[in-house]
Design an enzyme around this catalytic site. Structure first.
Site, short mmCIF file in Angstrom:
data_model
loop_
_atom_site.label_atom_id
_atom_site.label_comp_id
_atom_site.label_asym_id
_atom_site.label_seq_id
_atom_site.Cartn_x
_atom_site.Cartn_y
_atom_site.Cartn_z
N CYS A 1 -5.13 7.93 9.17
CA CYS A 1 -5.40 7.26 10.43
C CYS A 1 -5.23 8.22 11.60
CB CYS A 1 -4.46 6.08 10.59
SG CYS A 1 -4.97 4.66 9.65
N ARG B 1 -4.51 11.05 3.47
CA ARG B 1 -3.47 12.08 3.45
C ARG B 1 -2.76 12.14 2.09
NH1 ARG B 1 -1.01 14.04 7.97
NH2 ARG B 1 1.10 13.68 7.27
N ARG C 1 -0.13 14.29 13.20
CA ARG C 1 0.30 14.11 11.82
C ARG C 1 0.31 15.42 11.04
NH1 ARG C 1 -1.81 8.79 9.08
NH2 ARG C 1 0.26 8.83 8.19
N LYS D 1 0.84 -1.21 0.00
CA LYS D 1 0.00 0.00 0.00
C LYS D 1 0.86 1.25 0.00
CE LYS D 1 -1.77 1.60 4.14
NZ LYS D 1 -1.37 3.00 4.28
N ASN D 2 1.92 1.23 0.82
CA ASN D 2 2.70 2.45 1.00
C ASN D 2 3.69 2.72 -0.13
OD1 ASN D 2 1.18 2.84 3.21
ND2 ASN D 2 2.76 2.35 4.72
N ARG E 1 -8.80 -0.33 3.82
CA ARG E 1 -7.85 0.67 3.31
C ARG E 1 -6.52 0.02 2.97
NH1 ARG E 1 -6.06 5.12 6.91
NH2 ARG E 1 -4.60 5.16 5.19
N VAL F 1 7.74 6.81 16.84
CA VAL F 1 7.45 7.50 15.57
C VAL F 1 6.21 8.39 15.68
CG1 VAL F 1 6.94 7.17 13.12
CG2 VAL F 1 8.61 5.69 14.26
N ASP G 1 4.21 0.38 12.16
CA ASP G 1 3.01 -0.36 11.71
C ASP G 1 3.00 -1.82 12.15
OD1 ASP G 1 1.70 1.68 9.80
OD2 ASP G 1 3.80 1.68 9.25
C1 EPZ Z 1 3.90 6.73 6.28
O1 EPZ Z 1 3.16 7.79 6.87
C2 EPZ Z 1 2.97 5.57 6.16
N1 EPZ Z 1 1.83 5.94 5.34
C3 EPZ Z 1 2.53 5.11 7.55
O2 EPZ Z 1 1.71 3.97 7.41
C4 EPZ Z 1 3.75 4.75 8.36
O3 EPZ Z 1 3.35 4.43 9.67
C5 EPZ Z 1 4.72 5.94 8.40
O4 EPZ Z 1 5.03 6.35 7.05
C6 EPZ Z 1 6.01 5.61 9.11
O5 EPZ Z 1 6.67 4.56 8.46
C7 EPZ Z 1 1.91 5.90 4.03
O6 EPZ Z 1 2.94 5.57 3.46
C8 EPZ Z 1 0.69 6.23 3.27
P1 EPZ Z 1 5.90 10.13 8.42
P2 EPZ Z 1 3.70 9.28 6.85
O7 EPZ Z 1 5.82 11.38 7.64
O8 EPZ Z 1 4.47 9.48 5.60
C9 EPZ Z 1 5.95 13.53 11.85
C10 EPZ Z 1 -0.20 2.69 7.72
O9 EPZ Z 1 -0.88 2.25 8.66
N2 EPZ Z 1 5.76 14.52 10.77
O10 EPZ Z 1 7.13 9.31 8.31
O11 EPZ Z 1 2.55 10.18 7.10
C11 EPZ Z 1 4.65 12.72 12.04
O12 EPZ Z 1 3.72 13.41 12.82
C12 EPZ Z 1 0.32 4.10 7.75
O13 EPZ Z 1 0.06 2.03 6.71
C13 EPZ Z 1 5.80 15.88 11.08
O14 EPZ Z 1 6.00 16.26 12.25
O15 EPZ Z 1 4.65 9.23 8.11
C14 EPZ Z 1 5.20 11.47 12.70
O16 EPZ Z 1 5.42 11.71 14.07
C15 EPZ Z 1 -0.04 4.81 8.99
N3 EPZ Z 1 5.59 16.80 10.10
C16 EPZ Z 1 6.55 11.28 12.02
O17 EPZ Z 1 6.89 12.56 11.44
C17 EPZ Z 1 5.38 16.44 8.78
O18 EPZ Z 1 5.22 17.31 7.92
C18 EPZ Z 1 6.59 10.22 10.95
O19 EPZ Z 1 5.63 10.49 9.94
C19 EPZ Z 1 5.36 15.06 8.48
C20 EPZ Z 1 5.55 14.11 9.49
#
Ligand code: EPZ
Length: 455
Positions: free
Chosen positions: A137, A113, A142, A40-41, A435, A349, A327
């Protein structure tokens, strides 16, 4: 934005799941063979990448999950012709990309998102982009500040409107020097999808290097991009004037594989996950083994099974790749309720990813969540400000309960808990699980689960 339950129902309906509720009669081991397809990702991002090309792209091993339908709808709203050209094969023709009205974008995006990743490609193609209020989610705030700061660094103008965020780029975007405060997956993808067609070189420091990101880089390279992955989480992207299409088979879904592995452990079962790949699961497999789970790697997949003796408690810290993925923790926590002693899971995370444990406690688990984390001399991942830790004391027999699925991974862990529990559980809002878990109802049937669907 629609309500969460309407949204969950819509997500399920997109992939043919009309029921809202699943009634599970637990206590039966899950056994048998299921398969996982493209991640998915990666798949959703690969679909966005097709927007950057001036030719047709073909993506293989696309799972039938509702996130794919969300991105398909968004692409179509922008004039991309999306055609199903085989089982799990989608073809994208981006030769007539147009602007979409924000109401249309909002309607397709639902609680996802994903629209944020359309920004770079649309700025290149049209000089403007719109992002509605973002959902995804409910696992913390986020924010999207890393994304917006990166887009500003490329020269985009960001304007906040009541309906969402409007971005414009009257001139071609320029390469930039960007250092992410945290190796965010989404922000790294944002930079890649924007830098490949920006003028000049982009340097990205503190990038995420998840396998799905490496697969996205492979796709962009097929399209004509020049991307250097350097040591120490640094990526250089040399912008090019045009990109073509790609033909690509998506990397397999390691999160789904890990989920079914935990399901085998929690239900005392034995599951062969076809197409699960060892290299992307190394860290998960180490933890699985330390808990006492058995596995065997074959050429076409991995078999996971319960050892038939008591499970061992573990201490786990979630982390960015190559660490233990956030995850993976929710399904594993269910299995840890059956380990003999105290396990600790530090979530480093996301700031709020243990909400699902309330329902596990209602089923008889003993899980205490420490909102500000807990000290531990064995910590390897640096302590972040927004941190939680869960202490799971087992073994605790689980019993049936009524549960409302809160989010994707939490929801899957509730399914596993209900399957492991004695008695009947009623789990509603299951559309959310669609999803990210392809044909999960059919897979449960194949694995011998005892359940019925209800409205
Ligand atoms: C991706 O989310 C995945 N989603 C998530 O999977 C996964 O848990 C995550 O990466 C971590 O591996 C998709 O790929 C669609 P991040 P993403 O930006 O990209 C902070 C699932 O269940 N952050 O790495 O949104 C954020 O709040 C989903 O499959 C900021 O502060 O994750 C978090 O604490 C859920 N500001 C951390 O970074 C920003 O602008 C990591 O988020 C962006 C992120």
């Amino acid at each position: 934005m629609s309500s969460l339950s309407e949204d969950a129902r819509r997500q399920g309906e997109r992939v043919g799941l009309t029921a809202d509720t699943i009634v599970i009669h637990g206590g039966k081991p899950l056994t048998g063979r299921i398969d996982v397809r493209g991640a998915k990702n990666l798949v959703t991002k690969a679909m966005v990448a097709a927007l950057l090309g001036d030719n047709v792209s073909v993506l293989k091993d696309v799972p039938n999950i509702s996130d794919v339908f969300i991105v398909k709808g968004l692409l179509e709203a922008h004039g991309v012709i999306v055609t199903e050209t085989g089982d799990g094969e989608l073809t994208f023709d981006p030769r007539n990309v147009t602007s979409a009205h924000f109401a249309e974008i909002d309607a397709h995006a639902g609680s996802s998102r994903i629209p944020i990743l359309f920004c770079g490609p649309l700025l290149h193609q049209l000089g403007e982009a719109f992002i509605p209020d973002l959902g995804g989610c409910r696992i913390g705030d986020r924010p999207i500040d890393f994304h917006l700061n990166a887009l500003r660094a490329f020269g985009a103008t960001v304007t906040k409107l009541p309906q969402g965020i409007h971005l414009t780029a009257p001139e071609r975007l320029r390469g930039a020097h960007i250092e992410l405060p945290f190796p965010s997956v989404g922000a790294t993808e944002q930079v890649l999808l924007t830098a490949v067609r920006a003028e000049g070189v982009t340097e990205l420091k503190n990038a995420a290097i998840e396998p799905e990101i490496m697969d996205l880089i492979a796709i962009l390279q097929k399209m004509g991009a020049i991307i250097w992955v350097e040591p120490n989480r640094t990526i250089f992207i040399e912008g090019v004037d045009r990109l073509g299409g790609y033909t690509h088979r998506a990397i397999s879904d390691r999160n789904e594989a890990a989920s079914w592995a935990s399901a085998a452990l929690a239900t005392k079962g034995d599951i062969f996950v076809a197409n699960a790949k060892q290299p992307e699961l190394l860290t998960f497999l180490n933890v699985f083994r330390k808990v006492g789970g058995e596995f065997e790697v074959f050429e076409d997949g991995i078999r996971f099974w319960h050892p038939g003796r008591p499970l061992t408690p573990v201490v786990v810290e979630t982390d960015v790749h190559p660490g233990f993925m956030t995850d993976w923790q929710q399904p594993l926590v269910v299995a840890l309720t059956q380990a003999e002693g105290q396990s600790v899971v530090h979530e480093t995370v996301y700031e709020n990813r243990f909400g699902f444990t309330d329902s596990l406690n209602a089923m008889g688990a003993n899980i205490v969540v420490h909102q500000d984390g807990i000290a531990s001399i064995t910590r390897r991942v640096p302590h972040r400000k927004l941190e939680q830790a869960a202490v799971i004391t087992g073994p605790t027999p689980l019993h049936g309960a009524d549960i409302r699925v809160p989010d994707l991974r939490g929801g899957f862990s509730h399914l596993i808990a209900a399957l492991a529990a004695e008695g009947t559980s009623t789990i509603s809002n299951v559309g959310i699980i669609a999803r990210g878990y392809e044909h999960f109802i059919d897979k449960l049937r194949v694995l011998g689960a005892d359940f019925e669907l209800a409205d």
